[in-house]
Scaffold this motif. Structure first.
Motif, PDB file in Angstrom:
ATOM      1  N   ASN A 183       0.748  -1.140   0.064  1.00 56.73           N
ATOM      2  CA  ASN A 183      -0.151   0.064  -0.019  1.00 56.73           C
ATOM      3  C   ASN A 183       0.838   1.358   0.128  1.00 56.73           C
ATOM      4  O   ASN A 183       2.037   1.048  -0.254  1.00 56.73           O
ATOM      5  CB  ASN A 183      -0.996   0.098   1.106  1.00 56.73           C
ATOM      6  N   ARG A 184       0.471   2.710   0.237  1.00 59.99           N
ATOM      7  CA  ARG A 184       1.115   3.697   0.109  1.00 59.99           C
ATOM      8  C   ARG A 184       2.252   3.612   1.177  1.00 59.99           C
ATOM      9  O   ARG A 184       3.408   4.362   0.624  1.00 59.99           O
ATOM     10  CB  ARG A 184       0.328   4.817   0.518  1.00 59.99           C
ATOM     11  N   TYR A 185       2.257   3.083   2.219  1.00 57.99           N
ATOM     12  CA  TYR A 185       3.373   3.163   3.183  1.00 57.99           C
ATOM     13  C   TYR A 185       3.872   1.795   3.482  1.00 57.99           C
ATOM     14  O   TYR A 185       4.472   1.742   4.650  1.00 57.99           O
ATOM     15  CB  TYR A 185       2.742   3.917   4.235  1.00 57.99           C
ATOM     16  N   GLN A 186       3.697   0.843   2.548  1.00 58.12           N
ATOM     17  CA  GLN A 186       4.345  -0.629   2.948  1.00 58.12           C
ATOM     18  C   GLN A 186       4.757  -1.348   1.821  1.00 58.12           C
ATOM     19  O   GLN A 186       4.284  -1.307   0.842  1.00 58.12           O
ATOM     20  CB  GLN A 186       3.143  -1.413   3.618  1.00 58.12           C
ATOM     21  N   VAL A 187       6.017  -1.879   1.891  1.00 58.07           N
ATOM     22  CA  VAL A 187       6.566  -2.608   0.979  1.00 58.07           C
ATOM     23  C   VAL A 187       7.130  -4.009   1.399  1.00 58.07           C
ATOM     24  O   VAL A 187       7.561  -3.942   2.582  1.00 58.07           O
ATOM     25  CB  VAL A 187       7.871  -1.795   0.427  1.00 58.07           C
ATOM     26  N   ARG A 188       6.810  -4.822   0.487  1.00 55.88           N
ATOM     27  CA  ARG A 188       7.233  -6.517   1.268  1.00 55.88           C
ATOM     28  C   ARG A 188       8.164  -6.895   0.217  1.00 55.88           C
ATOM     29  O   ARG A 188       8.086  -6.926  -1.109  1.00 55.88           O
ATOM     30  CB  ARG A 188       5.887  -7.133   1.037  1.00 55.88           C
ATOM     31  N   LEU A 189       9.252  -7.594   0.699  1.00 60.83           N
ATOM     32  CA  LEU A 189      10.474  -8.161  -0.163  1.00 60.83           C
ATOM     33  C   LEU A 189      10.199  -9.627   0.107  1.00 60.83           C
ATOM     34  O   LEU A 189      10.171 -10.176   1.211  1.00 60.83           O
ATOM     35  CB  LEU A 189      11.611  -7.714   0.579  1.00 60.83           C
ATOM     36  N   HIS A 190      10.193 -10.205  -1.164  1.00 65.15           N
ATOM     37  CA  HIS A 190      10.086 -11.952  -1.079  1.00 65.15           C
ATOM     38  C   HIS A 190      11.649 -12.236  -1.725  1.00 65.15           C
ATOM     39  O   HIS A 190      11.884 -12.253  -2.644  1.00 65.15           O
ATOM     40  CB  HIS A 190       8.684 -12.290  -2.137  1.00 65.15           C
ATOM     41  N   LEU A 191      12.265 -12.820  -0.904  1.00 64.85           N
ATOM     42  CA  LEU A 191      13.597 -13.215  -0.966  1.00 64.85           C
ATOM     43  C   LEU A 191      13.568 -14.644  -1.653  1.00 64.85           C
ATOM     44  O   LEU A 191      12.723 -15.633  -1.359  1.00 64.85           O
ATOM     45  CB  LEU A 191      14.410 -13.165   0.210  1.00 64.85           C
ATOM     46  N   ASN A 192      14.745 -14.776  -2.278  1.00 61.81           N
ATOM     47  CA  ASN A 192      14.960 -15.948  -2.793  1.00 61.81           C
ATOM     48  C   ASN A 192      15.697 -17.069  -1.731  1.00 61.81           C
ATOM     49  O   ASN A 192      15.593 -18.282  -2.108  1.00 61.81           O
ATOM     50  CB  ASN A 192      16.003 -16.073  -4.025  1.00 61.81           C
TER      51      ASN A 192
END
Length: 553
Positions: A183-192
Motif C-alpha cells: 500500500n502507500r506506506y508498505q513494501v514487502r520483499l520476497h527473498l530467494n
C-alpha cells in the motif's frame, strides 16, 4: 522470574515478534548484555521506543544545550558521480547522505534501527520482509515519500545497467520481481533465500532513497531528498555547499545552518595541515592513511580526536587457485609467521585489537571467543618442509604504495617469515592499480572496510554463486563446501545461541583452512577542532552531521 502478565501483554501486541520473549528472558538472566538485547530487538524490527516500553533498559540521555546556526567546513572528495547508487566507495556518499536518507540506520554502537522506516517485520524463515514506512515525510521539493519511492529505489539498485554495488549485495537474494508495493506506506520483499542482514544492507552507503517523480539519473540536477540539508552549490574537485532545510521531518534538526565541503584530495598531510591551520573544522579521513593522520593530530592541542573500534582491517590474502597457495599447509605456515603483537605495535601503533585469521570482528554480534594464535616460525618451517619445500620458498607480496601501515606490515612479515623459510619479495604498485586489480593478485594485503555483521563480509568475500563461481569480491577464490553450508544456516538463523554456535565453527574452519591472515583490527578516527561538538566517529566512516553544532567562542 519473568512476569507472566507482562509477557501476555507483549505477546498480544500487534507486530511483535515471538522471539522477543526469548531475548527478554536472556537479558533478565544475564545471558546477553543490554547492547546485545538492543541489537537483536532491532533486528526483529522493534523500534527503540517500543523495546523500552517492553522492558526498561534504556536511561534517558541528559539534555545538552546546543548552539543553533553557524557553518561547518569539512574536507571531502568531490567527484562527479551523478547517481548516488553508483557510488563504489565511501567519499562521494558523504555529500548525498545529508540530502537523502536511508531506510535504516546503523549507529556507532553497531546497532541497526528503523529510520525512514517505522519498523520492519521478518517471518521465521527470513524469506519475507515487510517494510513499514514512516508517514508524513517529505522530500525537499514538497513531494511526500511513499512506497513508490522505495520500490523505485530498490529497482535502481538492482538494475545491472546502472552498476550499483547494491546489486552485488542484494542481488544474491532479491530479484526485482520480489519487490511488492502493498500500500502507500508498505513494501514487502520476497527473498530467494533466507537473509538476516537485510536491515544492515539498507544502510550501505549507496542506498539512499530517491524521489521517483523527479530523479532521471542525475541527482545533481534534481537533488530532491528527505534529508536535513539541501544542495546549494557543487563544483567537482573544488567545493560543495549544503544549506539547512527548514521543513525537516525531525523537529529541531539540524543544528547547523550550512556545511561546506572542500576538496583537498587524498593527501593525508594536506587534510591535517588544513585542520591545524583552522581552514577546515572537520578532517574526513576516509580514503586516506588514517593512522598517519592520527599520529599528526594526536599532539595538537587545538584538535580533538574522536576514536572508535572497527572491523576495518588489512587482510593478508592468498589466491588458493594458484601455486603455492593451493596447498593449505603453505598457507598455514605463512599465517604462523605473523607476530601479531609486534605488527600491532609497529604497523598499527597499538591502535586496534589483535586478529585471529578469520574475518569476524570481536565487535560483531555473532563473534565466538577463541584462543589467541601464537607466533611460531619453527612450527611453520616444519609444516613448510612437510609440504615439500625443504629449501624454503620464494614468493612475491604485492601491496599498494600509499599505505605506510601496510608497508610496515609487509616488512615485518618478510623479516619474521624468513626464519621459517619464506623468502618474500615486496612489490609496491600504485594504490590505484592495486584497487583496480586486487582480485587478480596472487599474494597481497588488501584493506577491507568495516561491516556491522560477520555474515555480511563472509558472504561477500568467501563464497560462490549457485553455479560454484566465486563471488566478485572473493579475491582469494577460496570456497569451502562445509563453510558455505554453515554460513547459509547462519544467514537463516534468528536464534542467538544457535547463531553463535554456527559462528564458532565458521571461525574455526576459516582459521584452520582458510585463505587469509588477519593480524590486527584497526581503530579509526575523525579529527575535529575543539569548537565542534556532537560529532562521533562512525565505524564505517560515515559522516553524520545533522546533530553536530559549533560552540561559539
Amino acid at each position: 522470574m519473568p512476569n507472566a502478565t507482562d509477557d501476555s501483554i507483549i505477546m498480544n501486541r500487534r507486530n511483535i515478534h515471538p522471539r522477543l520473549l526469548d531475548l527478554k528472558y536472556g537479558l533478565e538472566k544475564g545471558d546477553i548484555t543490554r547492547r546485545q538485547f538492543l541489537r537483536y530487538v532491532s533486528l526483529l524490527g522493534c523500534s527503540t521506543a517500543a523495546s523500552t516500553g517492553l522492558i526498561q533498559v534504556l536511561r534517558p540521555r541528559k539534555a545538552q544545550a546546543v548552539a543553533y546556526g553557524g557553518k561547518l567546513k569539512v574536507s571531502g572528495i568531490l567527484t562527479g558521480i551523478k547517481h548516488p547508487a553508483q557510488a563504489k566507495w565511501l567519499s562521494p556518499s558523504q555529500i548525498f547522505r545529508h540530502i537523502s536518507e536511508y531506510l535504516t540506520f546503523t549507529d556507532v554502537d553497531n546497532i541497526t534501527r528503523p529510520y525512514l522506516l517505522q519498523n520492519w517485520e521478518a517471518d521465521e524463515e527470513l524469506l519475507t520482509w515487510t517494510l513499514h514506512l514512516r508517514k508524513g515525510i517529505f522530500f525537499n521539493n514538497a513531494d511526500e515519500m511513499t512506497a513508490d519511492d522505495v520500490v523505485f529505489s530498490f529497482k535502481q539498485w538492482l538494475d545491472r545497467d546502472i552498476g550499483s554495488p547494491m546489486a552485488a549485495i542484494l542481488g544474491g537474494y532479491l530479484d526485482p520481481t520480489g519487490i511488492e508495493k502493498v500500500n502507500r506506506y508498505q513494501v514487502r520483499l520476497h527473498l530467494n533465500r533466507p537473509e538476516i542482514a537485510v536491515p544492515e544492507h539498507l544502510f550501505y552507503y549507496p542506498a539512499v532513497i530517491l524521489n521517483h517523480r523527479t530523479f532521471e539519473g542525475n541527482f545533481l540536477e534534481a537533488p530532491h531528498g528527505t534529508g536535513p540539508f539541501r544542495l546549494e552549490t557543487f563544483e567537482e574537485g573544488k567545493r560543495c555547499t549544503l544549506k539547512k532545510r527548514m521543513a525537516y521531518w525531525q523537529p529541531g534538526l539540524p543544528f547547523l545552518n550550512e556545511i561546506e565541503f572542500v576538496d583537498l584530495g587524498f593527501n593525508t598531510a594536506k587534510r591535517v595541515k588544513a585542520l591545524q591551520a583552522g581552514k577546515i573544522d572537520v578532517a574526513d579521513l576516509s580514503g586516506s592513511d588514517e593512522l598517519d593522520a592520527f599520529q599528526k593530530m594526536n599532539s595538537d592541542s587545538h584538535i580533538r580526536i574522536e576514536p572508535v573500534a572497527t572491523a576495518q582491517v588489512n587482510v593478508l590474502r592468498m589466491r588458493v587457485d594458484r601455486d603455492p597457495w593451493q596447498d593449505n599447509r603453505v598457507r598455514t605456515a605463512l599465517k604462523l609467521c605473523q607476530h601479531r603483537e609486534k605488527i600491532l605495535l609497529l604497523a598499527g601503533m597499538k591502535q586496534g585489537h589483535l586478529g585471529q585469521d578469520c574475518h569476524v570482528f570481536p565487535g560483531h554480534p555473532e563473534y565466538c571467543q577463541t584462543p589467541a594464535i601464537k607466533f611460531d616460525p619453527r612450527k611453520a618451517k616444519s609444516i613448510l618442509m612437510a609440504a615439500g619445500y625443504s629449501d624454503g620458498l620464494d614468493v612475491t607480496l604485492t601491496i599498494g604504495d600509499n599505505r605506510p601501515d601496510i608497508q610496515r606490515y609487509a616488512e615485518i612479515l618478510k623479516n619474521d617469515a624468513a626464519e621459517a623459510g619464506f623468502r618474500i619479495i615486496i612489490d609496491k604498485i600504485s594504490e590505484k592499480h592495486y584497487r583496480q586489480s586486487f582480485t587478480k593478485i596472487d599474494f597481497g594485503i588488501t584493506p577491507w572496510p568495516h561491516r556491522p555483521l560477520g555474515t555480511m563480509v563472509l558472504t561477500m568475500a568467501y563464497t560462490a554463486d549457485t553455479e560454484g563461481v566465486p563471488t566478485a569480491l572473493n579475491e582469494t577464490r577460496w570456497v569451502d563446501e562445509e563453510f558455505s553450508e554453515l554460513l547459509a544456516q547462519a544467514n537463516a538463523t534468528l536464534d542467538r545461541k544457535e547463531r553463535r554456535r554456527l559462528f564458532c565453527k565458521l571461525q574455526e574452519i576459516q582459521t584452520e583452512r582458510g585463505s587469509i591472515g588477519i593480524a590486527w583490527w584497526q581503530n579509526r578516527w575523525t579529527g575535529v577542532l575543539k569548537k565542534v561538538q556532537g560529532l562521533k566517529t562512525h565505524p564505517s566512516g560515515y559522516l553524520l552531521l545533522d546533530r553536530v553544532w559549533v560552540r561559539k567562542t
